[in-house]
Design a protein around this motif. Structure first.
Motif, short mmCIF file in Angstrom:
data_model
loop_
_atom_site.label_atom_id
_atom_site.label_comp_id
_atom_site.label_asym_id
_atom_site.label_seq_id
_atom_site.Cartn_x
_atom_site.Cartn_y
_atom_site.Cartn_z
N ASN A 86 2.24 8.96 10.83
CA ASN A 86 2.65 8.44 9.53
C ASN A 86 1.54 8.70 8.52
O ASN A 86 0.41 8.23 8.69
CB ASN A 86 2.92 6.94 9.66
CG ASN A 86 3.48 6.34 8.41
OD1 ASN A 86 3.17 6.77 7.31
ND2 ASN A 86 4.32 5.34 8.58
N VAL B 59 0.99 7.62 5.57
CA VAL B 59 0.44 6.47 4.85
C VAL B 59 -0.61 5.78 5.72
O VAL B 59 -1.69 5.42 5.25
CB VAL B 59 1.56 5.49 4.46
CG1 VAL B 59 0.98 4.23 3.88
CG2 VAL B 59 2.49 6.15 3.47
N HIS B 60 -0.31 5.64 6.99
CA HIS B 60 -1.30 5.06 7.90
C HIS B 60 -2.55 5.92 7.92
O HIS B 60 -3.68 5.43 7.94
CB HIS B 60 -0.74 4.97 9.32
CG HIS B 60 0.37 3.98 9.44
ND1 HIS B 60 1.14 3.87 10.57
CD2 HIS B 60 0.83 3.05 8.59
CE1 HIS B 60 2.03 2.91 10.40
NE2 HIS B 60 1.86 2.41 9.21
N LEU C 155 -4.58 5.26 4.86
CA LEU C 155 -5.28 3.98 4.93
C LEU C 155 -6.47 4.06 5.88
O LEU C 155 -7.53 3.47 5.64
CB LEU C 155 -4.32 2.88 5.36
CG LEU C 155 -3.31 2.47 4.30
CD1 LEU C 155 -2.27 1.51 4.86
CD2 LEU C 155 -4.00 1.83 3.11
N ALA D 94 -9.28 5.39 4.03
CA ALA D 94 -9.96 4.36 3.25
C ALA D 94 -10.97 3.63 4.11
O ALA D 94 -12.11 3.38 3.69
CB ALA D 94 -8.93 3.38 2.67
N LEU E 189 -15.00 3.46 3.69
CA LEU E 189 -15.66 2.16 3.58
C LEU E 189 -16.81 2.07 4.58
O LEU E 189 -17.90 1.57 4.27
CB LEU E 189 -14.66 1.04 3.89
CG LEU E 189 -14.01 0.34 2.71
CD1 LEU E 189 -12.98 -0.65 3.21
CD2 LEU E 189 -15.04 -0.38 1.88
N VAL F 295 -17.96 3.13 -2.46
CA VAL F 295 -16.76 2.31 -2.38
C VAL F 295 -15.97 2.41 -3.68
O VAL F 295 -14.75 2.59 -3.69
CB VAL F 295 -17.13 0.85 -2.08
CG1 VAL F 295 -15.89 -0.03 -2.12
CG2 VAL F 295 -17.82 0.75 -0.74
N VAL G 186 -13.20 4.93 -2.25
CA VAL G 186 -12.11 4.05 -1.81
C VAL G 186 -11.29 3.59 -2.99
O VAL G 186 -10.06 3.56 -2.95
CB VAL G 186 -12.69 2.84 -1.05
CG1 VAL G 186 -11.54 1.98 -0.55
CG2 VAL G 186 -13.54 3.30 0.10
N GLY G 187 -11.95 3.26 -4.09
CA GLY G 187 -11.22 2.67 -5.20
C GLY G 187 -10.40 3.66 -5.99
O GLY G 187 -9.41 3.30 -6.58
N VAL H 295 -8.90 7.47 -2.78
CA VAL H 295 -7.88 7.09 -1.79
C VAL H 295 -6.67 6.51 -2.49
O VAL H 295 -5.53 6.73 -2.07
CB VAL H 295 -8.46 6.10 -0.78
CG1 VAL H 295 -7.37 5.58 0.13
CG2 VAL H 295 -9.54 6.76 0.02
N THR H 296 -6.88 5.79 -3.58
CA THR H 296 -5.74 5.26 -4.34
C THR H 296 -4.85 6.40 -4.79
O THR H 296 -3.63 6.35 -4.66
CB THR H 296 -6.24 4.49 -5.56
OG1 THR H 296 -7.20 3.53 -5.15
CG2 THR H 296 -5.12 3.79 -6.27
N LEU I 293 -2.98 7.91 -1.90
CA LEU I 293 -1.89 7.02 -1.49
C LEU I 293 -0.72 7.09 -2.45
O LEU I 293 0.44 7.15 -2.04
CB LEU I 293 -2.39 5.58 -1.43
CG LEU I 293 -2.91 5.12 -0.09
CD1 LEU I 293 -3.47 3.72 -0.23
CD2 LEU I 293 -1.79 5.10 0.94
N VAL I 294 -1.02 7.08 -3.75
CA VAL I 294 0.06 7.12 -4.74
C VAL I 294 0.88 8.39 -4.56
O VAL I 294 2.11 8.36 -4.53
CB VAL I 294 -0.52 7.03 -6.17
CG1 VAL I 294 0.54 7.39 -7.19
CG2 VAL I 294 -1.04 5.65 -6.45
N MET J 165 2.94 8.20 -1.31
CA MET J 165 4.03 7.23 -1.34
C MET J 165 5.15 7.67 -2.25
O MET J 165 6.32 7.53 -1.94
CB MET J 165 3.49 5.88 -1.78
CG MET J 165 2.69 5.22 -0.70
SD MET J 165 1.99 3.73 -1.34
CE MET J 165 1.19 3.13 0.12
#
Lengths: 428, 560, 190
Positions: free
Chosen positions: C29, C31-32, C35, C38, C42, C61, C65-66, C69-70, C73-74, C77
């Protein structure tokens, strides 16, 4: 009439299990009281009392030096796990942070919700909660209890792991921020910490706050995703876009006092601002509105609350959550409100310093518990301001919000930074 | 911002004869006979030629289709069109057209090409009476579910409720794709998807049970199809079953925010059918309650519109002030929302002693400051202005073509108010302005209603002055001499009143019996909502709420 | 804690980092997988903290990560949910990938172990004080390392402009004045 009453019949016998449980419980209680009394009686004659009964010393003596002395100080192959002196500040920070979270943050957020409802009520010509408990004070604890006992519904095709993890991804950064907030002063005598009202005195305090608040965005996106609902994903994306957009002006607004002060360390910020005229809000007058607007957007408060707006078409990211997970989102939001207010107070308004000069006697004291009083007074005043804005203004549309962020707040923030930098150089 | 419009012109019969002559000259074979409907002339037209005659009249200046009513006359079904003029000066101002079609083959051409208002009127006529309109762009049922069989307003209507309801439920429950399927659009080589979304029927902003089927392209609405009928309570059929007096409580439930106005149109229609004169005090009492109701309704609008846009506080303030009005009504007739206060020939009870001095006068003194405060919370707010100014601009011609009336029309610049054009009660003896907007955007629709509250307060001031002057002489004269059993002579009449939503009209056909023969309600919210499918196109979704809020519809009236 | 060789914290962070990095490349997956990315980043930030580079850890970070990775993910998704495409990682050519990764790892380890690494005196004089670290870092960016700094900002500017152009692409093509101008051009050429 008689048939309406349910018939309650005890069968007159006490079960063996309950008797056993009662006995065990009593034994445990007696043992705990005995041990506690023994410990309490031993305290005044202990090493800890002699060296100064602070949390740091407690950790150093009993959690670091004592385990380190087992086995004669040599743990053999496990030596890499042996705690060194560097472990003391870390363990102290974690322990004090835990105390702050469970002893302060949870009740604080509970009553912040109550305060919001009461304040909004009085501003809207009504009274807010009054029924549950005196003055409605037990309203939020009862709401929390209700949320805890609700059925935890997980949508059928939702991604279980992400669905479970998302509320944590939002709540944990909100709690971690309490590590660096200076609730009061630190008393350091001869290089040893007497007491410290900051959980962790991080040298990168401001950067730390920015960094962990940016992690919360991932939590919101994941929440929208995991709900298996097209519209809640769109709502989560809009929320995430709003948060990411306003992180920049917020960071710029945080940077301006940093430039003025020359340090990233929050407890140093609070300690350096002396009298009222020395507070950092004076050279940072433009920073205040930038900070407030960006904070409102980061928190998702009106006028930027389209994520929670019921009258919007697209559902919010937490629409599929129920019970404790929903409560965690709420907790995170109110916790963030407190954090941002506390940060503003620390960076700009003197932190735990009293606004009155020392010569005014008790009004001017700001050591220990007095400092904490001033800190809370200022933070609560700022939170009240945020709630006031919430009661008054209508909501902005998403494109107006984004336009405001990118086209207005960011240039303004940059200009402000430049201004403060120039002022700093001029004033020296 | 306000205008005093022109008054109606002179000698009716000369103008009628002139129009008759010109019509017969233009369409010689189509015009059959000239009769009358109440005070207006009525021409009977050959059904097949209705579109031609309609277009001719439209050119002559009759730009407003007020009503399309159908009457089941046994072997035949009669369709009545009421035309009016808004933007032009015509003489006579209002006229009627009749068409008679056989019952079994009830079909005639559509008037959608001439007046856009005909769209929903004709769908309703098809739905409830079974008249088909050839050439209609969207010949679906509007109020009843698509699977309904039969046409309820026909006099011989019977149905097998069990099987039909079961069929409808099965169709609805097994439909997984209630909003429709997502579509695809091509933009310059990139295929994007349209989302089909349902808004409602349960939704906090649709102000009742309204379902909007939307097709979204990103943030923009490409198609909007309002689906109504969730609150259809068959008032028109019930009107035929109740006697004239017993029907009054039913009228409260149409537009429940303006129950006095609903009572008024019913009583006024029956009184016109009976040619009944009511005492002077009754006129002024009716005006008092009508204007108080208008203020209450507009206060609800202000509060709920602010709430739609996210401002929660004005909502509570306006409802607090509305409570004062509801308390007054409770003193008057015992009810807070469904008053059942007006009667055929009068009112149910006289005003309590010192009602004006103790209740109404203090309220008139209290409200202006509160209104300024509430208004300031919204109109003084930059965010509110950005969300409403320039949003949802409706040009005047579009509004008139769709038959819009009331504040929606006045916000687009057309100064039409029934109280000026067809005065009823004693409105012709009172002074008031008609607030008019400039741009026809959401802001104008909001500010026109705020200004109307102020005008209502001005009217109430004059009404109170009349009561203070005439209390002793007229006390107790609450009703005309009305027979115990009300049986208006056979005939038909159409009257209308100005409600906070627009022109509420009643087309009453009597056959000499105790019950009405046909009870057709011209519902302003229904007509106003007909515009929405078109104006919602190419709007942002966020603006959709803002625009829907300004239409200020009440679903009880939309669905009837 | 710093400078005493790898302590328990280091081993813990390293273990979690390796586990989540494995998760990034092996989970089906996407999305997993994102994550886990991320978490990996971290942990890298945690390692920087462990070494005393406070400022760098904060930046790691905040930015990785902020923001990064955001964004990832966007993108994942939106494509997966809105466009309804099935995104799953396959393990096709997993063998080759593993081989290449191991070779690169060996190469990097050899270079790190046998290279001469002289710490930049200006940058390390800050020590644990974050403010002095920040000052040293910013002075370094503006004096010895100015060129890379400017090149990086130019690169970011180009990326920003490209993003704006891509997003505006459709809107530009549908603007009536541009359409008219294009048509006029075509007619002139014809």
């Amino acid at each position: 009439m008689a048939t309406l009453q349910p018939e309650l019949k005890a069968n007159g016998r006490i079960s063996f299990g309950s008797l056993l449980g009662l006995a065990v419980g009593l034994l445990v209680l007696v043992a705990a009281v005995g041990f506690g009394l023994h410990v309490l009686q031993a305290i005044p004659s202990s090493e800890w009392w002699r060296q100064g009964p602070s949390l740091t010393n407690l950790v150093r003596l009993y959690l670091v030096e004592w385990p380190a002395s087992w086995h004669g100080g040599d743990w053999g192959v496990w030596n890499f796990l042996r705690p060194g002196r560097g472990a003391v500040p870390v363990i102290t920070a974690i322990l004090s942070w835990t105390i702050v979270i469970f002893g302060f943050m949870l009740p604080m957020v509970t009553y912040q919700i109550y305060a919001l409802r009461k304040i909004l009520g009085f501003m809207q010509a009504r009274v807010g909660p009054t029924q549950v408990g005196p003055l409605g004070l037990l309203q939020t604890p009862c709401d929390v209890l209700k949320l805890l006992t609700k059925e935890d519904v997980i949508p059928t095709k939702a991604d279980r792991w992400v669905f479970f993890a998302a509320p944590f991804m939002v709540l944990v950064p909100a709690s971690m921020a309490y590590l660096v907030i200076p609730f009061g002063n630190q008393k350091i005598v001869d290089g040893a910490v007497r007491y410290s009202l900051v959980c962790g005195d991080l040298n990168i305090g401001v950067l730390y706050l920015s960094a962990i608040s940016s992690v919360a965005v991932i939590g919101i996106i994941s929440a929208g995703w995991a709900s298996n609902n097209k519209y809640s994903l769109l709502g989560a994306m809009r929320s995430a876009a709003q948060l990411v957009t306003y992180e920049v002006p917020l960071s710029l607004a945080l940077l301006a006092p940093v430039v003025w002060a020359g340090t990233l360390n929050l407890s140093q910020f609070a300690a350096d601002q002396g009298s009222v005229w020395g507070w950092y809000c004076w050279p940072n007058l433009l920073t205040i509105p930038i900070f407030v607007v960006s904070a409102l957007a980061e928190l998702g408060h009106t006028p930027f609350d389209l994520a929670e707006a019921e009258s919007e078409l697209v559902a919010g990211y937490n629409v599929e959550y129920s019970g404790m997970k929903f409560a965690m989102f709420f907790l995170a939001e109110f916790s963030n409100a407190f954090i941002l207010s506390a940060v503003a107070v620390t960076l700009l308004f003197g932190g735990w310093q009293s606004p009155f000069p020392e010569s005014w006697g008790p009004l001017g004291w700001d050591a220990g518990i007095f400092g904490m009083f001033w800190f809370f007074a200022k933070t609560l005043a700022m939170i009240f301001g945020l709630f006031w804005v919430r009661a008054t203004l209508p909501r902005m549309r998403i494109d107006q919000l984004m336009g405001l962020g990118w086209k207005f707040m960011i240039p303004l923030g940059l200009a402000n930074l430049l201004l403060v930098a120039v002022l700093r150089v001029l004033v020296g | 911002m306000s205008e005093t419009p022109t008054e109606q012109v002179q000698s009716p019969s000369a103008a009628v004869a002139q129009l008759d002559a010109s019509l017969r000259a233009a369409c010689p074979d189509d015009v059959l006979e000239l009769s009358s409907l109440g005070d207006s002339p009525a021409w009977t037209i050959v059904p097949a030629a209705i579109a031609r005659v309609g277009a001719r009249l439209r050119q002559a200046g009759y730009d407003h289709l007020e009503l399309v009513s159908t009457v089941d006359r046994g072997e035949q079904i009669e369709i009545v069109y009421l035309l009016d003029s808004m933007l032009h000066r015509t003489d006579p101002r209002r006229l009627a057209l009749r068409c008679v079609v056989p019952r079994e083959a009830a079909s005639l051409p559509t008037l959608c090409g001439v007046w856009r208002a005909a769209d929903w009127f004709e769908r309703e006529a098809f739905d409830l009476m079974g008249v088909t309109f050839t050439g209609h762009p969207d010949p679906r049922r509007i109020l009843l579910p698509d699977q309904w069989q039969g046409h309820p307003l026909r006099k011989d209507y019977e149905y097998d409720s069990d099987t039909m309801v079961q069929e409808i439920l099965d169709a609805e429950l097994n439909n997984d794709d209630l909003a429709g399927t997502d579509g695809h659009a091509e933009h310059d080589g990139m295929v994007t998807e349209d989302l089909a979304v349902n808004m409602g029927p349960q939704h906090p902003s649709t102000h009742g049970v309204l379902r909007l089927r939307l097709r979204l392209d990103g943030e923009y609405v490409r198609e909007c199809d309002p689906d109504i009928g969730f609150l259809h309570r068959a008032f028109e059929k019930l009107g035929e079953l109740k006697t004239f007096t017993n029907g009054i409580p039913l009228t409260d439930r149409w537009d429940y925010l303006n129950a006095m106005g609903n009572n008024m149109v019913h009583c006024q229609a029956v009184e016109a059918a009976m040619s009944l004169e009511v005492p002077e005090r009754v006129h002024w009492t009716r005006m008092l309650v009508l204007e108080l109701n208008r203020v209450a309704s507009h206060l609800v609008f202000i509060g709920t519109y602010g709430l739609d846009l996210g401002a929660g506080t004005p909502f509570l303030f306006t409802f607090r002030d509305r409570e004062r009005i509801l308390d007054m009504f409770e003193l008057l007739c015992g009810a807070r929302l469904t008053y059942n206060y007006l009667r055929i020939g009068g009112v149910a009870a006289d005003l309590p002693r010192n009602f004006i001095a103790d209740r109404v006068r203090p309220f008139l003194a209290y409200l202006p400051d509160r209104l300024a405060e509430i208004d300031q919370l919204l109109t003084g707010n930059q965010i509110f202005l950005e969300r409403t100014k320039g949003v949802g601009i409706w040009p005047a011609e579009l509004c008139v073509s769709y038959g819009l009336t009331g504040p929606l029309l006045r916000a687009s610049g057309v100064a039409r108010d029934v109280r000026r054009v067809y005065p009823y009660a004693r409105y012709d003896q009172c002074e008031f302005d008609i607030p008019v907007g400039e741009n026809g955007d959401c802001y104008d629709r909001y500010i026109v209603r705020v200004a109307e509250i102020r005008q209502s307060l001005r009217l109430l001031d004059q009404i109170c002055a009349w009561f203070e002057a005439n209390e002793e002489t007229t006390r107790g004269q609450i009703s005309a001499k009305v027979p115990r059993v009300i049986k208006p002579p056979a005939g038909e009449v159409y009257t209308c009143v100005e409600t906070p939503r627009g022109e509420l009209g009643l087309h009453l056909v009597c056959d000499g019996g105790e019950n009405p023969y046909r009870y057709k309600i011209r519902r302003p919210s229904f007509v106003n909502l007909g515009l929405f499918g078109e104006v919602a196109r190419d709007q942002k979704v966020a603006d959709l709420i803002a625009i829907l809020g300004t239409t200020d519809i009440v679903m009880g009236e939309v669905d009837g | 804690m710093a400078g005493h060789g790898p302590g328990p914290v280091f081993w813990l962070l390293a273990a979690v980092l390796i586990a989540s990095a494995l998760g990034v490349v092996t989970l089906r997956n996407m999305v997993h997988s994102a994550l886990c990315l991320a978490v990996t980043l971290l942990m890298a930030g945690g390692l920087y903290l462990n070494m005393g580079a406070d400022l760098l850890a904060g930046f790691q970070v905040l930015i990785y990560v902020g923001a990064v990775v955001t964004l990832v993910l966007v993108a994942i998704m939106l494509i997966a949910k809105i466009a309804d495409r099935d995104l799953s990682q396959t393990q096709a050519r997993g063998g080759w990938a593993a081989a290449v990764s191991i070779i690169v790892w060996l190469l990097l380890s050899w270079v790190l172990a046998h290279g001469t690494w002289t710490p930049n005196a200006a940058l390390t004089e800050g020590g644990a004080d974050a403010a002095r670290q920040a000052k040293a870092l910013s002075l370094a960016l503006l004096d010895p390392y100015l060129l890379p700094f400017e090149v990086a900002s130019l690169l970011l500017l180009v990326a920003l402009m490209g993003a704006v152009v891509l997003a505006q692409h459709t809107a530009l093509a549908e603007r009536s004045d541009i359409k008219a101008a294009l048509k006029e051009g075509e007619q002139r050429d014809a």
